[in-house]
Design a protein around this motif. Structure first.
Motif: not given
Length: 258
Positions: A57-77
């Motif tokens: 559960r802990l790693m699944a949650w952190y994976g979701l944190v990373v996924a959302v962070s990557l989505f936010r970084l796509t805005l820089l394009r």
């Protein structure tokens, strides 16, 4: 004299568009700092709760944190295209709101995970970390106050509600403290966002005024040259008139002499 027509319109839709665009660019310029800091702080939470919470559960949650962070970084394009545009980008605007809300909501789950820990101090540490994230986000997300407010509510409201419903005295105290902190950050964020927007707006007004003054100065120089040319033409005309008058007088004298 009428001065109203000589004063440029400083509160124009163009200035509004430029201000909104610069606010988006400001947020995007420092977005990656906030995203990396979020991933780092949430990694600290993973380490803190590693021995207290189910690893899957802990790693699944952190994976979701990373996924959302990557989505936010796509805005820089879209930053280069936004810098070349005359106004704000609606896609960027929607992405900033959605990314901030999703990121804050996912991070707020850390309090629920900490609630499974047998160590009471873990809850306090996680809440302090979330408070630090809320305060640190002001420097970037505060450029667009609506984005920052959305981030604050998504980050702090779910944990506050959960702590209040828990019913324990210690957790109720934490919830009230977090609620006061939320109100203080909302007030601080509004002041920061307003000052930043006013500084951008004032800068664009000054640019518009300088352009108006430059055009007025060039027009004045042009009018001065035209006036000098007109004066010179009048002088030549007067000189020719005088010359004709002198010749007429001389001709009259010769006629009278004969």
């Amino acid at each position: 004299m009428q001065f109203a027509s000589d004063v440029p319109a400083l509160d124009t839709p163009a200035i509004d568009r430029q201000t909104a665009r610069e606010q988006q660019l400001f947020l995007l310029r420092y977005l990656h700092h906030g995203v990396l800091l979020t991933c780092f702080i949430m990694a600290v939470v993973v380490i803190l709760l590693w021995n207290e919470v189910d690893h899957v559960r802990l790693m699944a949650w952190y994976g979701l944190v990373v996924a959302v962070s990557l989505f936010r970084l796509t805005l820089l394009r879209r930053r280069a295209a936004l810098a070349a545009a005359d106004g704000p980008d609606e896609v960027v605007h929607l992405g900033l709101h959605t990314g901030a809300f999703a990121s804050a909501l996912v991070c707020s789950v850390a309090v629920f995970l900490a609630g499974q820990s047998a160590q009471p101090a873990d809850m306090m540490i996680v809440i302090v970390l979330l408070g630090g994230m809320a305060a640190g986000a002001l420097g970037t997300l505060g450029a667009i106050i609506q984005v920052y407010n959305l981030y604050l509510f998504a980050l702090l409201t779910p944990p506050i509600a959960w702590l209040l419903m828990n019913g324990e005295e210690g957790k109720s105290t934490l919830a009230l403290t977090a609620l006061v902190f939320l109100g203080a950050m909302l007030v601080t964020g509004r002041g920061y966002g307003t000052r930043l927007e006013q500084s951008y707006r004032l800068g664009f007004r000054n640019l518009a005024l300088n352009e108006h003054l430059a055009l007025a100065s060039a027009e004045a120089v042009d009018n001065s040259r035209k006036l000098e040319l007109e004066v010179e033409q009048r002088r030549k005309a007067e000189s020719e008139i005088k010359s004709v008058a002198v010749r007429l007088q001389q001709a009259n004298k010769h006629l009278h002499a004969e």
